[in-house]
Design a protein around this motif. Structure first.
Motif, PDB file in Angstrom:
ATOM      1  N   MET A   1       0.828  -1.209   0.000  1.00 25.22           N
ATOM      2  CA  MET A   1       0.000   0.000   0.000  1.00 25.22           C
ATOM      3  C   MET A   1       0.861   1.258   0.000  1.00 25.22           C
ATOM      4  O   MET A   1       0.534   2.253  -0.652  1.00 25.22           O
ATOM      5  CB  MET A   1      -0.932   0.003   1.209  1.00 25.22           C
ATOM      6  CG  MET A   1      -1.850   1.225   1.286  1.00 25.22           C
ATOM      7  SD  MET A   1      -2.884   1.216   2.745  1.00 25.22           S
ATOM      8  CE  MET A   1      -3.897  -0.214   2.427  1.00 25.22           C
ATOM      9  N   SER A   2       1.994   1.229   0.742  1.00 27.77           N
ATOM     10  CA  SER A   2       2.846   2.409   0.824  1.00 27.77           C
ATOM     11  C   SER A   2       3.379   2.809  -0.542  1.00 27.77           C
ATOM     12  O   SER A   2       3.456   4.001  -0.868  1.00 27.77           O
ATOM     13  CB  SER A   2       4.010   2.150   1.781  1.00 27.77           C
ATOM     14  OG  SER A   2       3.546   1.968   3.102  1.00 27.77           O
ATOM     15  N   SER A  52       0.585   9.666   5.295  1.00 29.55           N
ATOM     16  CA  SER A  52      -0.388   8.621   5.636  1.00 29.55           C
ATOM     17  C   SER A  52       0.086   7.214   5.281  1.00 29.55           C
ATOM     18  O   SER A  52      -0.546   6.236   5.684  1.00 29.55           O
ATOM     19  CB  SER A  52      -1.715   8.892   4.918  1.00 29.55           C
ATOM     20  OG  SER A  52      -1.560   8.779   3.511  1.00 29.55           O
ATOM     21  N   ALA A  53       1.174   7.097   4.545  1.00 28.56           N
ATOM     22  CA  ALA A  53       1.678   5.776   4.176  1.00 28.56           C
ATOM     23  C   ALA A  53       2.169   5.043   5.419  1.00 28.56           C
ATOM     24  O   ALA A  53       2.840   5.629   6.274  1.00 28.56           O
ATOM     25  CB  ALA A  53       2.810   5.898   3.164  1.00 28.56           C
ATOM     26  N   PRO A  54       1.859   3.740   5.558  1.00 29.34           N
ATOM     27  CA  PRO A  54       2.302   2.987   6.743  1.00 29.34           C
ATOM     28  C   PRO A  54       3.803   3.054   6.987  1.00 29.34           C
ATOM     29  O   PRO A  54       4.244   3.142   8.141  1.00 29.34           O
ATOM     30  CB  PRO A  54       1.847   1.554   6.429  1.00 29.34           C
ATOM     31  CG  PRO A  54       0.664   1.729   5.535  1.00 29.34           C
ATOM     32  CD  PRO A  54       0.966   2.934   4.703  1.00 29.34           C
ATOM     33  N   ARG A 131      -0.728   1.683  15.917  1.00 24.65           N
ATOM     34  CA  ARG A 131      -1.611   1.202  14.851  1.00 24.65           C
ATOM     35  C   ARG A 131      -1.259   1.976  13.579  1.00 24.65           C
ATOM     36  O   ARG A 131      -1.383   3.197  13.537  1.00 24.65           O
ATOM     37  CB  ARG A 131      -3.086   1.423  15.185  1.00 24.65           C
ATOM     38  CG  ARG A 131      -3.509   0.944  16.557  1.00 24.65           C
ATOM     39  CD  ARG A 131      -3.283  -0.533  16.754  1.00 24.65           C
ATOM     40  NE  ARG A 131      -4.083  -1.345  15.845  1.00 24.65           N
ATOM     41  CZ  ARG A 131      -4.138  -2.672  15.923  1.00 24.65           C
ATOM     42  NH1 ARG A 131      -3.400  -3.328  16.825  1.00 24.65           N
ATOM     43  NH2 ARG A 131      -4.895  -3.342  15.085  1.00 24.65           N
ATOM     44  N   LEU A 132      -0.846   1.258  12.552  1.00 23.27           N
ATOM     45  CA  LEU A 132      -0.383   1.908  11.324  1.00 23.27           C
ATOM     46  C   LEU A 132      -1.461   2.010  10.254  1.00 23.27           C
ATOM     47  O   LEU A 132      -1.382   2.885   9.384  1.00 23.27           O
ATOM     48  CB  LEU A 132       0.823   1.151  10.758  1.00 23.27           C
ATOM     49  CG  LEU A 132       2.057   1.076  11.681  1.00 23.27           C
ATOM     50  CD1 LEU A 132       3.161   0.278  11.014  1.00 23.27           C
ATOM     51  CD2 LEU A 132       2.539   2.464  12.053  1.00 23.27           C
ATOM     52  N   THR A 133      -2.449   1.120  10.291  1.00 20.63           N
ATOM     53  CA  THR A 133      -3.458   1.124   9.223  1.00 20.63           C
ATOM     54  C   THR A 133      -4.890   1.280   9.732  1.00 20.63           C
ATOM     55  O   THR A 133      -5.763   1.663   8.959  1.00 20.63           O
ATOM     56  CB  THR A 133      -3.373  -0.187   8.400  1.00 20.63           C
ATOM     57  OG1 THR A 133      -3.578  -1.306   9.269  1.00 20.63           O
ATOM     58  CG2 THR A 133      -2.011  -0.308   7.724  1.00 20.63           C
ATOM     59  N   ASP A 134      -5.130   0.973  10.992  1.00 19.45           N
ATOM     60  CA  ASP A 134      -6.515   1.002  11.489  1.00 19.45           C
ATOM     61  C   ASP A 134      -6.671   1.840  12.743  1.00 19.45           C
ATOM     62  O   ASP A 134      -7.504   1.544  13.597  1.00 19.45           O
ATOM     63  CB  ASP A 134      -7.000  -0.429  11.753  1.00 19.45           C
ATOM     64  CG  ASP A 134      -6.185  -1.129  12.841  1.00 19.45           C
ATOM     65  OD1 ASP A 134      -5.083  -0.632  13.191  1.00 19.45           O
ATOM     66  OD2 ASP A 134      -6.641  -2.161  13.353  1.00 19.45           O
ATOM     67  N   SER A 217     -12.455   1.502   6.340  1.00 20.36           N
ATOM     68  CA  SER A 217     -11.431   2.484   6.677  1.00 20.36           C
ATOM     69  C   SER A 217     -10.035   2.061   6.251  1.00 20.36           C
ATOM     70  O   SER A 217      -9.217   2.898   5.872  1.00 20.36           O
ATOM     71  CB  SER A 217     -11.454   2.742   8.194  1.00 20.36           C
ATOM     72  OG  SER A 217     -10.434   3.640   8.578  1.00 20.36           O
ATOM     73  N   THR A 218      -9.758   0.770   6.283  1.00 19.82           N
ATOM     74  CA  THR A 218      -8.392   0.306   6.028  1.00 19.82           C
ATOM     75  C   THR A 218      -8.154  -0.125   4.591  1.00 19.82           C
ATOM     76  O   THR A 218      -7.030  -0.027   4.099  1.00 19.82           O
ATOM     77  CB  THR A 218      -8.064  -0.874   6.960  1.00 19.82           C
ATOM     78  OG1 THR A 218      -9.026  -1.928   6.743  1.00 19.82           O
ATOM     79  CG2 THR A 218      -8.132  -0.449   8.425  1.00 19.82           C
ATOM     80  N   PRO A 222      -8.151   4.479   1.802  1.00 22.47           N
ATOM     81  CA  PRO A 222      -6.845   5.004   1.326  1.00 22.47           C
ATOM     82  C   PRO A 222      -6.725   5.106  -0.196  1.00 22.47           C
ATOM     83  O   PRO A 222      -6.345   6.174  -0.704  1.00 22.47           O
ATOM     84  CB  PRO A 222      -5.831   4.011   1.914  1.00 22.47           C
ATOM     85  CG  PRO A 222      -6.510   3.454   3.125  1.00 22.47           C
ATOM     86  CD  PRO A 222      -7.953   3.353   2.754  1.00 22.47           C
TER      87      PRO A 222
END
Length: 403
Positions: A1-2, A52-54, A131-134, A217-218, A222
């Protein structure tokens, strides 16, 4: 995702850089509030995506030693981006300088207070689990974190919904590329509202009511945010950049059309070599080539023979050509003859023609159009190959410096 988010951020930043530094616009762009606010919105949108990237969130958390410190940083950036959209709307609407200044300061104060509130609420919250994504759904019921999440979403919604409203209103009043750009901005804003904000709201409210819709949301939010930001950036850039690109494309086409004519005439031109190198813009190269060709035509004028032109004109008219096409064919024939005579170092005519080529008597874009038509007719002539060989052979040292 990043990786996907970083690519979207890079494209977004590139579009802003191109808009701000487009040819001949750098200094004017700094003085234009609309351009500055547009570029600021695009740049802040790119920063929001990066933050916002993990991978970025994990790096920020490690550097600061504070779990989830990347959250208020990202939300603060998103609020700054929302503020830039609000300022963009103000500049779009226009009005007196004093009114615009007052509204801009009001927007900065409001979103500045929002950013401060986000930081304070995060400092008061108990959010020690990274928490990086949620994070939004994981801490949806946590005191202070809950309020922080709602605040950043509401602040962003106000700006994007306002952008949607303006896009709908002005989309009916404008035409052409501006309408296309506004529609793209509207589509991008709707993707943000429906694909990012609504899914976030839904996932958070589901947590409040004891349900689990975290995937909204996850997983969905994004990429929809990235797509919406990219679509908006295209809408901002397209109306301002496409006309310039189209002009350079037309210049490149005309430049190539004039190529054969210039190859035959360059020996007669006394124009100085062009400044710069091969990477100069097509429009600048075309301007130099047009000047150099006119200089060569002036040098060849003593070799123009009315008898050649009149014979060619009569033959073209008898062949059923239109008056315009016959005149071009006659001028091309006279020019071909003049080039051959000059390349062979023949003596100029004792009584040269007083006729002036239409390409040299027309001004501006009409003159360029006439010159391009003459070049096309010159290329069609059966004499072009002979002329080119004679030209290059006669003066091999004149072939340098052509664009």
């Amino acid at each position: 995702m990043s990786v996907v988010v970083y690519v979207a951020a890079g494209v977004l930043a590139l579009s802003g850089a191109v808009l701000f530094r487009r040819p001949r616009a750098g200094v004017r762009a700094v003085r234009n509030p609309l351009t500055v606010s547009t570029c600021a919105a695009i740049a802040l949108g790119a920063l929001v995506l990066v933050c916002s990237a993990p991978l970025t969130l994990a790096a920020v958390n490690d550097l600061t030693g504070v779990p989830n410190f990347g959250a208020p940083l990202t939300y603060g950036m998103l609020s700054a981006y929302s503020c830039s959209l609000f300022i963009l709307l103000i500049n779009w609407r226009g009005g007196s300088r004093e009114r615009i200044r007052r509204m801009v300061l009001l927007g900065i104060a409001a979103y500045g207070a929002l950013i401060v509130a986000i930081v304070v609420l995060f400092a008061l919250a108990d959010a020690h689990t990274e928490r990086l994504t949620d994070l939004d759904t994981y801490y949806a019921d946590t005191p202070f974190m809950r309020e922080m999440i709602v605040l950043y979403l509401v602040g962003h919604s106000v700006a994007t919904i306002g952008l949607c409203a303006v896009g709908v209103k002005w989309g009916r009043e404008v035409t052409g590329l501006l309408r296309t750009g506004l529609r793209l901005i509207l589509i991008g804003s709707m993707l943000d509202v429906l694909g990012f904000q609504l899914t976030k709201y839904t996932a958070v409210v589901a947590r409040w009511t004891g349900h689990d819709l975290d995937f909204l949301s996850t997983v969905i939010a994004p990429p929809m945010a990235s797509l919406g930001a990219l679509t908006c950036s295209v809408g901002f850039v397209l109306p301002r950049l496409l006309p310039s690109l189209a002009a350079h494309w037309h210049s490149l086409r005309d430049l190539r059309t004039l190529g054969p004519l210039w190859s035959s005439l360059r020996f007669a031109s006394t124009a100085p070599p062009p400044p710069g190198s091969w990477w100069r813009l097509p429009r600048e190269r075309l301007q130099w080539r047009e000047v150099a060709i006119h200089d060569a035509l002036l040098a060849l004028a003593p070799y123009f023979d009315d008898r050649v032109r009149e014979r060619a004109l009569g033959g073209a008219l008898r062949a059923g050509r239109s008056a315009h096409r016959a005149r071009l064919m006659a001028e091309a024939a006279m020019l071909c003859d003049a080039v051959r005579q000059a390349a062979a170092r023949a003596r100029p005519l004792e009584t040269p023609s007083g006729y002036r080529l239409h390409a040299t008597t027309s001004a501006g874009t009409n003159g360029l159009a006439e010159l391009v038509e003459l070049a096309q007719e010159f290329t069609r002539s059966s004499h072009v190959g002979t002329v080119r060989v004679g030209t290059v052979t006669a003066t091999p040292d004149r072939t340098r410096g052509a664009p």
